[in-house]
Design a protein around this motif. Structure first.
Motif, PDB file in Angstrom:
ATOM      1  N   UNK A 144       0.833  -1.212   0.000  1.00 34.35           N
ATOM      2  CA  UNK A 144       0.000   0.000   0.000  1.00 34.35           C
ATOM      3  C   UNK A 144       0.865   1.258   0.000  1.00 34.35           C
ATOM      4  N   UNK A 145       1.988   1.231   0.718  1.00 35.51           N
ATOM      5  CA  UNK A 145       2.908   2.382   0.722  1.00 35.51           C
ATOM      6  C   UNK A 145       3.467   2.619  -0.673  1.00 35.51           C
ATOM      7  N   UNK A 146       3.826   1.543  -1.357  1.00 38.10           N
ATOM      8  CA  UNK A 146       4.335   1.665  -2.730  1.00 38.10           C
ATOM      9  C   UNK A 146       3.253   2.237  -3.639  1.00 38.10           C
ATOM     10  N   UNK A 147       2.053   1.703  -3.537  1.00 40.61           N
ATOM     11  CA  UNK A 147       0.946   2.189  -4.364  1.00 40.61           C
ATOM     12  C   UNK A 147       0.646   3.659  -4.091  1.00 40.61           C
ATOM     13  N   UNK A 148       0.756   4.076  -2.837  1.00 36.56           N
ATOM     14  CA  UNK A 148       0.491   5.474  -2.477  1.00 36.56           C
ATOM     15  C   UNK A 148       1.510   6.425  -3.108  1.00 36.56           C
ATOM     16  N   UNK A 149       2.719   5.948  -3.370  1.00 36.55           N
ATOM     17  CA  UNK A 149       3.767   6.796  -3.951  1.00 36.55           C
ATOM     18  C   UNK A 149       3.781   6.781  -5.477  1.00 36.55           C
TER      19      UNK A 149
ATOM     20  N   UNK B 196       0.303   0.746 -13.688  1.00 37.35           N
ATOM     21  CA  UNK B 196       1.165   0.770 -14.873  1.00 37.35           C
ATOM     22  C   UNK B 196       2.624   0.978 -14.493  1.00 37.35           C
ATOM     23  N   UNK B 197       2.851   1.707 -13.428  1.00 39.91           N
ATOM     24  CA  UNK B 197       4.197   2.036 -12.990  1.00 39.91           C
ATOM     25  C   UNK B 197       4.909   0.870 -12.298  1.00 39.91           C
ATOM     26  N   UNK B 198       4.144   0.024 -11.624  1.00 40.35           N
ATOM     27  CA  UNK B 198       4.786  -1.003 -10.796  1.00 40.35           C
ATOM     28  C   UNK B 198       4.627  -2.434 -11.302  1.00 40.35           C
ATOM     29  N   UNK B 199       3.641  -2.691 -12.129  1.00 36.58           N
ATOM     30  CA  UNK B 199       3.394  -4.051 -12.620  1.00 36.58           C
ATOM     31  C   UNK B 199       4.169  -4.292 -13.914  1.00 36.58           C
ATOM     32  N   UNK B 200       4.842  -5.420 -13.985  1.00 35.44           N
ATOM     33  CA  UNK B 200       5.614  -5.771 -15.176  1.00 35.44           C
ATOM     34  C   UNK B 200       4.776  -6.643 -16.112  1.00 35.44           C
TER      35      UNK B 200
END
Length: 117
Positions: A19-24, A30-34
């Motif tokens: 959740x912390x990663x998603x909040x940033x 799109x930014x975090x999923x490969x």
């Protein structure tokens, strides 16, 4: 500068960390999923249709779906390898020292090369 290196496959992220990663993120999944991840292709999920709790559960169960490396501090997030963007996590004082040392090495190598000619 202190940092923690962590293998998120053998030591998976917690729900809170996800959740912390998603909040940033600036662009969400799109930014975090490969999309090139085998897990991503196998799951065949429309991530835009997932609720936050469903998304967190998918990532928690399938950490290899995330782009790596993940660098973060309290206010910044960098996903994937981009030397210029990763550079922002190195304190300015360290960057100056490193840059000066690199310049000295390059000058020395250039002088060595000229003496061989």
């Amino acid at each position: 500068m202190t940092f923690e290196e962590r293998n998120i496959i053998s030591d998976p992220l917690t729900k809170t960390e996800i959740k912390e990663i998603l909040a940033l993120t600036e662009t969400g999944t799109d930014e975090i999923i490969s999309p090139r991840s085998k897990v991503y292709q196998k799951l065949d999920i429309d991530f835009d249709e997932l609720s936050l709790s469903e998304l967190v559960a998918v990532i928690e169960e399938n950490p290899s779906i995330l782009r790596r490396p993940i660098l973060m501090d309290e206010r910044r997030l960098q996903i994937g390898y981009n030397e210029d963007e990763i550079h922002q996590f190195i304190p300015r004082e360290v960057r100056k020292v490193t840059s000066k040392k690199l310049t000295e090495i390059l000058i020395y190598l250039d002088m060595e090369k000229e003496s061989l000619v």
